[in-house]
Motif scaffolding. Structure first.
Motif, PDB file in Angstrom:
ATOM      1  N   GLY A 124       0.780  -1.231   0.000  1.00 39.94           N
ATOM      2  CA  GLY A 124       0.000   0.000   0.000  1.00 39.94           C
ATOM      3  C   GLY A 124       0.813   1.283   0.000  1.00 39.94           C
ATOM      4  N   ASN A 125       2.134   1.173  -0.076  1.00 38.90           N
ATOM      5  CA  ASN A 125       2.955   2.386  -0.100  1.00 38.90           C
ATOM      6  C   ASN A 125       2.860   3.111  -1.436  1.00 38.90           C
ATOM      7  N   ARG A 126       3.106   4.430  -1.396  1.00 39.95           N
ATOM      8  CA  ARG A 126       3.384   5.165  -2.626  1.00 39.95           C
ATOM      9  C   ARG A 126       4.890   5.005  -2.855  1.00 39.95           C
ATOM     10  N   VAL A 127       5.272   4.530  -4.032  1.00 36.30           N
ATOM     11  CA  VAL A 127       6.693   4.213  -4.278  1.00 36.30           C
ATOM     12  C   VAL A 127       7.264   5.161  -5.330  1.00 36.30           C
ATOM     13  N   TRP A 128       8.261   5.926  -4.905  1.00 39.57           N
ATOM     14  CA  TRP A 128       8.990   6.792  -5.842  1.00 39.57           C
ATOM     15  C   TRP A 128      10.367   6.189  -6.031  1.00 39.57           C
ATOM     16  N   THR A 129      10.678   5.825  -7.263  1.00 36.49           N
ATOM     17  CA  THR A 129      11.930   5.108  -7.528  1.00 36.49           C
ATOM     18  C   THR A 129      12.911   5.976  -8.313  1.00 36.49           C
ATOM     19  N   ILE A 130      14.173   5.916  -7.895  1.00 33.00           N
ATOM     20  CA  ILE A 130      15.257   6.494  -8.708  1.00 33.00           C
ATOM     21  C   ILE A 130      16.170   5.341  -9.101  1.00 33.00           C
ATOM     22  N   LEU A 131      16.342   5.153 -10.419  1.00 34.14           N
ATOM     23  CA  LEU A 131      17.174   4.065 -10.948  1.00 34.14           C
ATOM     24  C   LEU A 131      18.367   4.715 -11.644  1.00 34.14           C
ATOM     25  N   GLY A 132      19.560   4.486 -11.109  1.00 36.05           N
ATOM     26  CA  GLY A 132      20.746   5.148 -11.666  1.00 36.05           C
ATOM     27  C   GLY A 132      21.703   4.182 -12.311  1.00 36.05           C
ATOM     28  N   ALA A 133      22.287   4.624 -13.432  1.00 32.25           N
ATOM     29  CA  ALA A 133      23.317   3.826 -14.104  1.00 32.25           C
ATOM     30  C   ALA A 133      24.309   4.790 -14.745  1.00 32.25           C
ATOM     31  N   ARG A 134      25.473   4.229 -15.127  1.00 36.09           N
ATOM     32  CA  ARG A 134      26.472   5.113 -15.742  1.00 36.09           C
ATOM     33  C   ARG A 134      25.972   5.643 -17.086  1.00 36.09           C
ATOM     34  N   SER A 135      25.325   4.774 -17.866  1.00 34.00           N
ATOM     35  CA  SER A 135      24.804   5.226 -19.154  1.00 34.00           C
ATOM     36  C   SER A 135      23.599   4.371 -19.536  1.00 34.00           C
ATOM     37  N   ARG A 136      22.920   4.811 -20.594  1.00 35.35           N
ATOM     38  CA  ARG A 136      21.655   4.219 -21.035  1.00 35.35           C
ATOM     39  C   ARG A 136      21.700   2.694 -21.147  1.00 35.35           C
ATOM     40  N   GLU A 137      22.785   2.147 -21.738  1.00 34.17           N
ATOM     41  CA  GLU A 137      22.787   0.696 -21.990  1.00 34.17           C
ATOM     42  C   GLU A 137      22.946  -0.113 -20.712  1.00 34.17           C
ATOM     43  N   LEU A 138      23.296   0.554 -19.601  1.00 39.71           N
ATOM     44  CA  LEU A 138      23.459  -0.173 -18.338  1.00 39.71           C
ATOM     45  C   LEU A 138      22.216  -0.117 -17.451  1.00 39.71           C
ATOM     46  N   VAL A 139      21.164   0.535 -17.951  1.00 44.13           N
ATOM     47  CA  VAL A 139      19.910   0.605 -17.177  1.00 44.13           C
ATOM     48  C   VAL A 139      19.217  -0.753 -17.285  1.00 44.13           C
ATOM     49  N   ILE A 140      18.872  -1.354 -16.134  1.00 45.41           N
ATOM     50  CA  ILE A 140      18.176  -2.649 -16.155  1.00 45.41           C
ATOM     51  C   ILE A 140      16.869  -2.556 -15.367  1.00 45.41           C
ATOM     52  N   LEU A 141      15.911  -3.411 -15.705  1.00 41.87           N
ATOM     53  CA  LEU A 141      14.634  -3.575 -14.990  1.00 41.87           C
ATOM     54  C   LEU A 141      13.786  -2.304 -14.963  1.00 41.87           C
ATOM     55  N   ALA A 142      13.981  -1.422 -15.931  1.00 40.96           N
ATOM     56  CA  ALA A 142      13.204  -0.167 -15.927  1.00 40.96           C
ATOM     57  C   ALA A 142      11.714  -0.451 -16.136  1.00 40.96           C
ATOM     58  N   GLU A 143      11.393  -1.372 -17.053  1.00 42.36           N
ATOM     59  CA  GLU A 143       9.959  -1.648 -17.314  1.00 42.36           C
ATOM     60  C   GLU A 143       9.309  -2.266 -16.083  1.00 42.36           C
ATOM     61  N   GLU A 144      10.024  -3.171 -15.446  1.00 43.25           N
ATOM     62  CA  GLU A 144       9.479  -3.841 -14.253  1.00 43.25           C
ATOM     63  C   GLU A 144       9.276  -2.819 -13.133  1.00 43.25           C
ATOM     64  N   LEU A 145      10.240  -1.929 -12.957  1.00 46.58           N
ATOM     65  CA  LEU A 145      10.121  -0.932 -11.888  1.00 46.58           C
ATOM     66  C   LEU A 145       9.032   0.094 -12.184  1.00 46.58           C
ATOM     67  N   GLN A 146       8.838   0.371 -13.469  1.00 46.23           N
ATOM     68  CA  GLN A 146       7.764   1.299 -13.863  1.00 46.23           C
ATOM     69  C   GLN A 146       6.412   0.785 -13.351  1.00 46.23           C
ATOM     70  N   VAL A 147       6.207  -0.527 -13.481  1.00 46.72           N
ATOM     71  CA  VAL A 147       4.926  -1.130 -13.106  1.00 46.72           C
ATOM     72  C   VAL A 147       4.662  -1.004 -11.606  1.00 46.72           C
ATOM     73  N   VAL A 148       5.712  -1.089 -10.785  1.00 45.19           N
ATOM     74  CA  VAL A 148       5.494  -1.111  -9.330  1.00 45.19           C
ATOM     75  C   VAL A 148       5.761   0.244  -8.674  1.00 45.19           C
ATOM     76  N   SER A 149       6.082   1.253  -9.487  1.00 45.70           N
ATOM     77  CA  SER A 149       6.397   2.576  -8.923  1.00 45.70           C
ATOM     78  C   SER A 149       5.314   3.578  -9.289  1.00 45.70           C
ATOM     79  N   ASP A 150       4.987   4.466  -8.347  1.00 47.52           N
ATOM     80  CA  ASP A 150       4.081   5.561  -8.685  1.00 47.52           C
ATOM     81  C   ASP A 150       4.812   6.568  -9.556  1.00 47.52           C
ATOM     82  N   GLU A 151       6.118   6.666  -9.338  1.00 49.19           N
ATOM     83  CA  GLU A 151       6.947   7.503 -10.204  1.00 49.19           C
ATOM     84  C   GLU A 151       8.304   6.827 -10.342  1.00 49.19           C
ATOM     85  N   LEU A 152       8.797   6.761 -11.569  1.00 48.95           N
ATOM     86  CA  LEU A 152      10.136   6.203 -11.809  1.00 48.95           C
ATOM     87  C   LEU A 152      10.977   7.263 -12.507  1.00 48.95           C
TER      88      LEU A 152
END
Ligand code: FAD
Ligand code: NAD
Ligand code: FES
Length: 283
Positions: A124-152
């Motif tokens: 029941g939490n409101r989830v605000w996520t910050i996902l950090g990587a060195r560059s675009r190709e190193l970003v992982i699980l963004a789609e999955e985190l989008q689904v469970v975050s109120d803001e990504l």
């Protein structure tokens, strides 16, 4: 033996595996991990359980190639087997409805943050996520985190995707804008978790970090994973991996992570030269 049933490259040097482990899949809760061994006499390494499929008896592991054992694992293909998997290990994440939580993920630490963010959202939490990587190709699980975050929000150090900067740069901005956060969870490189804690400290907002010391047995017996929390010794494999970030002695943790660098380098060099690396930490 635990068969690999699926393998996918998520990013350069980061691979996602689905592995048969029905008993572990059944018992797993967010925040827990396994210790695996690829061969008789091989090194034992801890990896977070990023997800499970209880019906099919599968666990998901996301591994970054950094040394001998993670290289050997990353080279395994579908149909190959992992010799031993011990788990689920560690104390599960304390999940409750805190209100609004910040989920801060750095690099492959995103594999740790994702199941926690999902469990927090389900509570029941409101989830605000910050996902950090060195560059675009190193970003992982963004789609999955989008689904469970109120803001990504995605941050990259080179600005190739999302906000340009470190996770802590955006977190600081959010706090300065007066965003109300009731609790923060962070996982990633140790300097990143330490930096998150220093950003949070003046705000006195509870901040939980997921520590990643070197581990051997995973049962609290060998003492290898000890960390200092409020000046007291704790065994990360049984009392963690999550601790109050304000109480962690990060300098000691980083020094202990550096202890076996020469042996780790040698094991990797021998592995790359096709000589096998032996037990990099146990020799
Ligand atoms: P080594 O030759 O042992 O080490 C190579 C380099 O990695 C060295 O610079 C060394 O200092 C560093 N290193 C070694 N052990 C660790 C460690 N525990 N943490 C950080 N750096 C380390 N990695 C993942 O890729 N995915 C995960 O989901 C994951 N979850 C983890 C969960 C826990 C609870 C812990 C304690 C660690 C986790 N790690 C994870 C880190 C992983 O265990 C190490 O990267 C691995 O043990 C390195 O083994 P190696 O033989 O390939 O490299
Ligand atoms: P990385 O070095 O590419 O960093 C990823 C992001 O974290 C950066 O883009 C930045 O936003 C942030 N960051 C890094 N250092 C920072 C600092 N000093 N201050 C503020 N922000 C910082 O990450 P990587 O190469 O994917 O490495 C992942 C690390 O996470 C490895 O050391 C790995 O062992 C560790 N790890 C930790 C856990 C855990 O349980 N905490 C689990 C798996 C892996
Ligand atoms: Fe041995 Fe934790 S890994 S006590």
């Amino acid at each position: 033996m635990h068969q690999i049933v699926a393998k996918r490259e998520l990013a350069p040097a980061i691979t996602r595996f689905e592995v048969e482990a029905p008993r572990i899949a059944r018992k797993w809760q967010a925040g827990q991990f396994v210790i695996l061994r690829l061969s008789e006499g091989g090194e034992r390494i801890p990896l977070t359980i990023a997800d499970v499929d209880r019906e099919r008896g599968l666990i998901t592991l996301i591994v970054q190639r950094v040394g001998k054992t993670t290289t050997d694992l990353s080279n395994l293909e579908v149909g190959a087997a992992i010799r031993d998997l011990t788990g689920p290990l560690g104390t599960p994440t304390h999940i409750e409805n805190f209100g609004t939580v910040g989920a801060i993920a750095g690099g492959v630490g995103t594999a740790v943050v994702y199941p926690i963010a999902r469990a927090l959202k389900e509570a029941g939490n409101r989830v605000w996520t910050i996902l950090g990587a060195r560059s675009r190709e190193l970003v992982i699980l963004a789609e999955e985190l989008q689904v469970v975050s109120d803001e990504l929000a995605i941050t990259t150090e080179d600005g190739s995707l999302g906000y340009r900067g470190l996770v802590t740069d955006l977190l600081r901005e959010w706090l300065e804008q007066g965003r109300p956060l009731d609790h923060v969870f962070a996982a990633g490189p140790v300097p990143m978790m330490q930096a998150v804690v220093e950003v949070m400290r003046p705000y006195h907002i509870p901040t939980t970090v997921s520590l990643n010391p070197i581990m051997v047995d995973g049962t609290g017996m060998c003492g290898c994973c000890r960390v200092s929390i409020h000046g007291q010794t704790k065994y990360t494999c049984v009392e963690g991996p999550e601790f109050d970030g304000f109480a962690v002695n990060f300098e000691e943790l980083m020094a202990r992570l550096r202890m076996y660098r020469p042996q780790e380098r040698l094991a990797l060099e021998r592995c790359q030269a096709g000589k096998g690396g032996g037990r990099s930490r146990l020799k």
